[in-house]
Enzyme design. Structure first.
Site, PDB file in Angstrom:
ATOM      1  N   ARG A  70      17.013  34.692  54.151  1.00  0.00           N
ATOM      2  CA  ARG A  70      15.917  35.077  55.045  1.00  0.00           C
ATOM      3  C   ARG A  70      14.727  34.133  54.888  1.00  0.00           C
ATOM      4  NH1 ARG A  70      14.671  40.444  57.159  1.00  0.00           N
ATOM      5  NH2 ARG A  70      16.564  41.150  56.174  1.00  0.00           N
ATOM      6  N   MET A  95      13.312  41.788  66.444  1.00  0.00           N
ATOM      7  CA  MET A  95      14.113  42.776  65.711  1.00  0.00           C
ATOM      8  C   MET A  95      14.547  42.298  64.320  1.00  0.00           C
ATOM      9  SD  MET A  95      13.960  45.178  67.823  1.00  0.00           S
ATOM     10  CE  MET A  95      15.141  46.397  67.297  1.00  0.00           C
ATOM     11  N   ILE A  97      13.187  42.130  60.190  1.00  0.00           N
ATOM     12  CA  ILE A  97      12.141  42.542  59.248  1.00  0.00           C
ATOM     13  C   ILE A  97      11.633  41.286  58.546  1.00  0.00           C
ATOM     14  CG2 ILE A  97      11.706  43.845  57.121  1.00  0.00           C
ATOM     15  CD1 ILE A  97      13.709  45.915  58.196  1.00  0.00           C
ATOM     16  N   LEU A  98      10.328  41.170  58.459  1.00  0.00           N
ATOM     17  CA  LEU A  98       9.739  39.961  57.862  1.00  0.00           C
ATOM     18  C   LEU A  98       9.406  40.214  56.389  1.00  0.00           C
ATOM     19  CD1 LEU A  98       7.474  39.158  60.903  1.00  0.00           C
ATOM     20  CD2 LEU A  98       9.397  37.753  60.118  1.00  0.00           C
ATOM     21  N   HIS A 114       4.551  48.872  68.589  1.00  0.00           N
ATOM     22  CA  HIS A 114       5.591  49.844  68.245  1.00  0.00           C
ATOM     23  C   HIS A 114       5.548  50.978  69.276  1.00  0.00           C
ATOM     24  CE1 HIS A 114       8.412  51.985  65.728  1.00  0.00           C
ATOM     25  NE2 HIS A 114       7.689  53.065  65.931  1.00  0.00           N
ATOM     26  N   ASP A 150       6.426  48.983  60.156  1.00  0.00           N
ATOM     27  CA  ASP A 150       5.625  49.822  61.053  1.00  0.00           C
ATOM     28  C   ASP A 150       4.412  50.445  60.364  1.00  0.00           C
ATOM     29  OD1 ASP A 150       7.369  49.172  63.104  1.00  0.00           O
ATOM     30  OD2 ASP A 150       8.688  50.848  62.665  1.00  0.00           O
TER      31      ASP A 150
HETATM   32  C1  GRF Z   1       9.109  47.599  73.059  1.00  0.00           C
HETATM   33  O1  GRF Z   1       9.318  48.963  73.305  1.00  0.00           O
HETATM   34  C2  GRF Z   1       8.287  47.402  71.822  1.00  0.00           C
HETATM   35  O2  GRF Z   1       7.379  48.424  71.583  1.00  0.00           O
HETATM   36  C3  GRF Z   1       9.336  47.408  70.731  1.00  0.00           C
HETATM   37  O3  GRF Z   1      10.430  46.744  71.289  1.00  0.00           O
HETATM   38  C4  GRF Z   1      10.399  46.874  72.708  1.00  0.00           C
HETATM   39  C5  GRF Z   1      10.438  45.489  73.263  1.00  0.00           C
HETATM   40  O4  GRF Z   1      10.550  45.486  74.659  1.00  0.00           O
HETATM   41  N1  GRF Z   1       8.844  46.804  69.529  1.00  0.00           N
HETATM   42  P1  GRF Z   1      10.387  44.123  75.456  1.00  0.00           P
HETATM   43  O5  GRF Z   1      11.401  43.145  74.861  1.00  0.00           O
HETATM   44  O6  GRF Z   1       8.991  43.655  75.308  1.00  0.00           O
HETATM   45  O7  GRF Z   1      10.743  44.494  76.875  1.00  0.00           O
END
Ligand code: GRF
Length: 221
Positions: A70, A95, A97-98, A114, A150
């Site tokens: 990572r 998507m 985790i950092l 979020h 988060d």
């Molecule tokens: C959003 O609901 C955001 O809150 C979450 O992932 C989703 C990303 O949607 N972290 P998009 O790729 O911006 O359409």
């Protein structure tokens, strides 16, 4: 003539990029105080890359699968952000985790969106969990990123109602529509240096009326 200096932002995505689109749209307004320096995706097929290219924004794919560790993956992201002179990093549906190392190197310059009213419903499947809990309001949160998932000082939130017959899909759409207003607003506040952190809490400078930082709902009635 004084040159209009805009905050340079980097957006990290993994998928659809509708939040990225809302940031692109905001940046198209010449009065918006930020500009998109780079969009980085960890997925080659992220639709957000198409959106960025359509608007002639620099993109880079850094696939996490290509790295054994990572830390190497993150070093590459870090390098790309620095090379693009990024001043604020915005996670928008990123998507991965950092690690603490990455988070610390962008301390107070790394924000995330979020799809819940944090600290409720951290993690995934937020809308389904909100419906199953019977909450009457949900929403979205923009927060500084800390090393816990988060968590980190909350910058802005916007609430939406949860209706009796909502499915995770209908609720997600209502929340997402609000996310698209909230992200550009948070970037504007940051770029205008209206946000400060005091004892792990976000405070705003030059606030006359708390409605100024509320999108949905406002307390005006
Ligand atoms: C959003 O609901 C955001 O809150 C979450 O992932 C989703 C990303 O949607 N972290 P998009 O790729 O911006 O359409």
């Amino acid at each position: 003539m004084t040159k209009n200096i805009k905050l340079r932002i980097g957006v990290l995505i993994s998928g659809n990029g509708s939040n990225l689109q809302s940031i692109i749209n905001a940046c198209e307004d010449s009065n918006f105080p930020a500009e998109l320096a780079i969009v980085i995706s960890n997925k080659t097929d992220a639709y957000g890359l198409v959106r960025a290219k359509k608007s002639n924004i620099k993109t880079k794919v850094i696939e996490h699968e290509n790295f054994k560790h990572r830390s190497e993956f993150e070093k590459n992201i870090n390098r790309a952000l620095i090379e693009a002179n990024v001043e604020l990093v915005c996670l928008a549906g990123f998507m991965r985790i950092l690690t603490n190392t990455f988070v610390c190197s962008w301390k107070e310059r790394l924000i995330n969106i979020h799809p819940s009213l944090l600290p409720a419903f951290k993690g995934l499947n937020t809308h389904q969990r909100a419906i199953e809990c019977g909450v009457k309001f949900s929403g979205c949160t923009i927060h500084f990123v800390s090393s816990e998932m988060d968590e980190g000082p909350i910058i802005l939130q916007a609430a939406v109602p949860v209706h009796q017959h909502d499915t995770s899909k209908t609720l997600a759409k209502r929340v997402l529509d609000t996310e698209h207003k909230l992200y550009p607003f948070a970037i504007r506040l940051f770029a205008n240096k209206r946000i400060k952190i005091e004892k792990d809490l976000v405070k705003f400078t030059n606030i006359q009326d708390s409605n100024e930082i509320l999108i949905n709902p406002t307390t005006k009635n």
